[in-house]
Scaffold this motif. Structure first.
Motif, mmCIF file in Angstrom:
data_model
loop_
_atom_site.group_PDB
_atom_site.id
_atom_site.type_symbol
_atom_site.label_atom_id
_atom_site.label_comp_id
_atom_site.label_asym_id
_atom_site.label_seq_id
_atom_site.Cartn_x
_atom_site.Cartn_y
_atom_site.Cartn_z
ATOM 1 N N THR B 40 0.808 -1.212 0.000
ATOM 2 C CA THR B 40 0.000 0.000 0.000
ATOM 3 C C THR B 40 0.844 1.266 0.000
ATOM 4 O O THR B 40 0.320 2.355 -0.038
ATOM 5 N N THR B 47 -3.708 -0.356 -4.785
ATOM 6 C CA THR B 47 -4.421 -1.085 -3.743
ATOM 7 C C THR B 47 -5.252 -0.114 -2.922
ATOM 8 O O THR B 47 -4.771 0.953 -2.566
ATOM 9 N N THR B 49 -7.425 -0.010 0.672
ATOM 10 C CA THR B 49 -7.574 -0.835 1.868
ATOM 11 C C THR B 49 -8.863 -0.492 2.602
ATOM 12 O O THR B 49 -9.118 0.666 2.924
ATOM 13 N N LYS B 75 -8.000 -4.586 -0.485
ATOM 14 C CA LYS B 75 -7.419 -5.370 0.593
ATOM 15 C C LYS B 75 -8.295 -5.116 1.820
ATOM 16 O O LYS B 75 -8.600 -3.962 2.127
ATOM 17 N N GLY B 98 -5.959 2.161 6.860
ATOM 18 C CA GLY B 98 -6.522 1.924 5.541
ATOM 19 C C GLY B 98 -7.103 3.192 4.960
ATOM 20 O O GLY B 98 -6.840 4.304 5.446
#
Lengths: 537, 370
Positions: B40, B47, B49, B75, B98
């Motif tokens: 990340t 990506t 999250t 993710k 995230g």
């Protein structure tokens, strides 16, 4: 010494201090007045009182029930002994939700006791105490039994020859030698039951609350960090007091003992007394440990169409939980084993080094360090977990989403076991042996390998077994570390139980059974290492 | 001093051993490096999250669909139950784990909003979302994603055998006919337990709810710790309860529990073994929001859009057993056939909950927990 200290400072002291600090500081000013505020609340006082007395009662009951077991496992030979020794450790790895299930089936409505005598113990303190014995039986059997099996029986025999009665000989010779191990076991059981969470909630009902439960509520549910911080300090104080008592009682008793190979001390039972003891212990194990475990096994094969393995088959497929997992639940076994292996290695390294350092030196600083090592057992997982979150969040140590955090957190709980099992044995090793080796020209490492290792190998394996079991069943830290693609067995069980539907329930029971088998087999394999004389470890 | 040297040598070899093992453990999963925390880092990352609680689930296909449409891989990080997960985010505000957080429900919404956790973002297609779920409609700090109802479930067989009509409302539960039949969860630690308590507050008001709980107490309500125990051990209508010889045919659970019972039974029955007392429901609404300090804001926004897309909304019910919030999403047959429609669930305003929650729980405890 440096490595264990660094490990504890970084992964325990710093996170916990940070979270407690955050709760006690308001606008940069320490608010120590909060401590008084919280402590004078009657509900908190009640919680503190209950926590302490149930822990003391649980510890006493566990010692009472498990010490005869320690003797039997150490000194008597009977078929199936190794298997049984592994099985009594199984409770250790089971998630409390599952243990609650098993115990309710025994003590609750329509349970075993209810059918026989119409006795129902659920939502009573007795259920909590018995479940604590169930969990901690192995702690006593393994720590005390480990040392007991290495005591030279000839010392007691010598006392008999000199005219002491059987009991007097035991009291004067064996008991003092065992005292450090008994104290160590008692300490661990106390710390475990003092911070008991799931057992108290599930078997006691919401009417009983321990400090741990209260800390969890304040931290995780209400985010009332000030109250949680004060309660954590209270926990520290209580654990600290117990550690002080323990240190004081043990220090005056640790002496060099003559340790022998455990293979030589165990005999077939002789005489009515020993047979009676053996049968009594086996019956206790059967009622208290095998029966609850049996309930789980029975439910895992109890399908709609009679008994069968449908739930086990379902575990192999990815859509078993209707998307509960991204991988088949069975893969959780592999994940659990990996984590447990890494955690065991970390715990053995850190704990072994710490125990070695504590053996060699004395002094106030070292004793303080010894106490520090025990603290993780007496501090709630949620405190440590939230502490991790706010401290390990910057590169190079942004470990919040790293898998290594799981075994690290598990090792934190494993280290105290390693230290407590190895220390009594290491301290019992006669220093003159090392000196003799040094005089004969052995390097310190070689002296350790030739002198200490053979004597502590047994303790090392017991310690490894503990560390492994602790990590296999560890749930608190694992929940915090968010890796849905790699659930461990206890996490998978909890997820399955968190859903309605027969298949989910059945699979949770099946997975619990697998967890038991994995644990027992791993411990049996560890026991096997003992006969392999070549290995370091 | 020879001892220190010895320890050091030992330490070195031990660390080497530990590293060896960790490297080995890493081999077991090849995706570790690909989707691990290393993936990340850096801006313009591919990506995104999603941080959530343990109950979050989505089909692989739907997540793949998202990747195909936007180029971002999702993710998922899950930690603990809804309260724990949210509090962790609040604690790490500013350096989040995230980009998007999913799983703030209306009982926790005020705490989340007051702590300034989210960056406002108006998701594409928000006009398709039912108006009564948009509790932050003027600021768009959170986006509604699903709703669920906490209701009393009943064991159909028990009431058929007894020739007794199952209860339908809060009032019914306090009637003598249903004495010693209901089991609920600890409102202090369990989310359905809290929901049920809030439902009674909404129904009887600040003044009346305590009297109502006194009646329930006199009518033999049983309180256990959590949902798992209440449902699997005490409730006679569940699979676990049948094995445990449970004797409580009424339990506080979810409106979606009966369909789940059907889905996870082998063979599937023609009708659900349990029913829902539709007059005893409390409505939960779950929200998602863009985390302040997210490393991948663009990805986070795309994900929020996706969470209220028809595809995701229709995938959700069978993965999380919740109801969609968008008008265009159709419920799966399992829900329409075996589920219950709750016409008028109770609700309490999020700021009311935040203000009084602890005091309600405390007075509740003193009434029913001894």
């Amino acid at each position: 010494m440096a490595l264990p200290v660094a490990f504890f400072a970084l992964f325990f002291a710093y996170p916990v201090a940070a979270i407690v600090g955050r709760g006690l500081k308001a606008d940069g000013v320490w608010q120590f007045g909060r401590i008084g505020e919280v402590l004078t609340r009657p509900d908190i006082r009640e919680v503190l009182w209950f926590t302490s007395w149930q822990a003391l009662a649980s510890t006493a009951l566990t010692l009472l029930i498990a010490l005869p077991g320690a003797y039997v496992f150490a000194r008597l030979d009977f078929p199936g002994k190794q298997l049984l020794r592994a099985v009594v450790t199984v409770p250790f790895v089971l998630p409390t939700v599952v243990v609650g299930t098993a115990f309710l089936a025994l003590l609750g409505r329509g349970g075993f006791l209810d059918e026989l005598w119409g006795v129902r113990l659920d939502t009573t303190v007795w259920a909590i105490l018995l479940a604590h014995v169930f969990f901690n039986y192995a702690v006593v059997v393994r720590t005390v039994g480990g040392l007991w099996s290495q005591l030279d029986p000839r010392q007691e025999e010598a006392a008999r020859v000199l005219g002491a009665g059987r009991f007097a000989a035991w009291r004067r010779v064996t008991l003092p030698a065992l005292a450090p191990a008994v104290a160590a076991a008692a300490l661990m059981v106390f710390l475990f039951t003092f911070t008991s969470f799931g057992v108290v909630q599930i078997l006691g009902g919401p009417g009983y609350s321990t400090l741990e439960v209260e800390i969890y509520r304040q931290t995780a549910q209400l985010l009332a960090l000030p109250t949680a911080a004060v309660l954590t300090l209270v926990q520290f104080a209580a654990v600290g007091a117990i550690l002080a008592v323990h240190a004081w009682t043990v220090r005056r008793r640790e002496t060099a003992l003559k340790l022998v190979d455990p293979e030589r001390t165990a005999r077939r039972p002789r005489g009515a007394g020993q047979w009676a003891l053996l049968c009594g212990v086996l019956l206790t194990v059967l009622l208290l440990i095998l029966l609850p475990l049996g309930v789980l096994v029975e439910r895992s094969v109890d399908t709609t169409g009679g008994h069968g393995l449908d739930f086990y088959r379902a575990l192999g497929s990815v859509d078993a939980g209707g998307g509960t997992f991204l991988v088949a639940p069975l893969e959780a076994i592999w994940n659990s084993l990996q984590y447990a292996l890494v955690a065991t290695v970390i715990a053995l390294v850190i704990g072994g080094l710490a125990a070695a350092a504590l053996t060699r030196r004395a002094g106030r600083l070292v004793r303080g360090f010894d106490a520090l090592l025990m603290l993780p057992l007496g501090v709630s997982a949620v405190t440590v977990g939230f502490g991790f979150l706010i401290t390990l969040d910057k590169p190079p140590l942004d470990l919040r989403t790293s898998w290594i955090l799981v075994p690290l957190a598990q090792a934190l709980v494993g280290v105290p076991f390693v230290v407590r099992t190895m220390l009594p044995v290491l301290r019992a090793v006669d220093g003159r042996l090392r000196e003799a080796a040094a005089v004969l020209g052995a390097s310190p490492l070689r002296a350790w390998r030739e002198v200490d290792l053979p004597l502590v190998r047994r303790a090392l394996l017991v310690a490894a077994g503990f560390a492994f079991a602790v990590s296999l069943g560890e749930f608190g830290a694992t929940v915090f570390i968010a890796r849905p693609d790699r659930p461990t067995l206890p996490v998978a069980v909890a997820r399955l139980l968190g859903r309605a539907g027969e298949l989910n329930y059945g699979q949770a029971m099946a997975l619990s059974t697998i967890l038991m088998v994995v644990c027992a087999v791993s411990l049996l394999l560890l026991e096997r290492i003992r006969t392999d004389r070549s290995g370091e470890f | 001093m020879s001892t220190t040297r010895r320890t050091r040598q030992l330490a070195a070899s031990a660390v080497a051993a530990a590293l060896g093992v960790t490297a080995l453990a890493g081999c077991g999963s090849s995706d570790e490096s690909a989707s691990g925390s290393g993936g990340t880092k850096g801006s313009g990352s591919k990506t995104v999250t999603l941080v959530s609680h343990d109950s979050f689930n989505a089909s692989k296909d739907v997540l793949k669909e998202f990747t195909k449409e936007t180029g971002y891989t999702v993710k998922v990080l899950k930690s603990g139950d809804a309260g724990v997960a949210l509090n962790q985010e609040i604690l790490t505000k500013g350096s989040p784990r995230g980009d998007v957080f999913f799983g703030v429900d209306n009982t926790l919404l005020s705490r989340a909003l007051d702590s300034g956790l989210f960056t406002p973002y108006q998701a594409k297609g928000i006009d398709r979302v039912a108006a009564d779920t948009r509790l932050d409609a003027d600021k768009h700090r959170v986006t509604p994603v699903d709703t669920g109802d906490i209701c009393v479930n009943y064991d159909k067989k028990y009431f058929a055998d007894k020739k007794l009509a199952p209860p339908r409302s809060f009032d019914d539960l306090a009637k003598p006919a249903y004495k010693n039949l209901l089991v609920t969860e600890n409102a202090g630690t369990s989310s359905p337990g809290l929901g049920f308590l809030l439902g009674t507050v909404a129904t009887y008001g600040e003044k009346g709810y305590q009297d109502y709980w006194k009646k329930l107490e006199n009518n033999g309500i049983k309180v256990v710790d959590g949902w798992e125990q209440a449902y699997n051990e005490e409730f006679s209508g569940s699979a676990g309860g049948k094995k445990a010889k449970a004797d409580r045919p009424l339990v506080v659970s979810y409106a979606s529990s009966p369909p789940v019972e059907v889905l996870y039974a082998k063979p599937q029955p023609a009708e659900a073994p349990t029913g829902v007392a539709t007059g005893t429901c409390f409505r939960q609404i779950e929200f998602a929001g863009l985390l302040k300090g997210a490393k991948n804001e663009a990805g986070g926004k795309a994900l929020l859009d996706f969470l209220i897309s028809k595809k995701f909304q229709e995938d959700m019910p069978l993965n999380m057993f919740v109801n969609p919030v968008t008008k265009d999403a159709e419920l799966p047959e399992l829900f329409t056939k075996f589920g219950a429609t709750v016409d008028r669930p109770t609700t309490v305003a999020p700021d009311e909950i935040a203000k009084n929650r602890e005091q309600w729980v405390q007075s509740w405890s003193s009434l029913v927990v001894k």
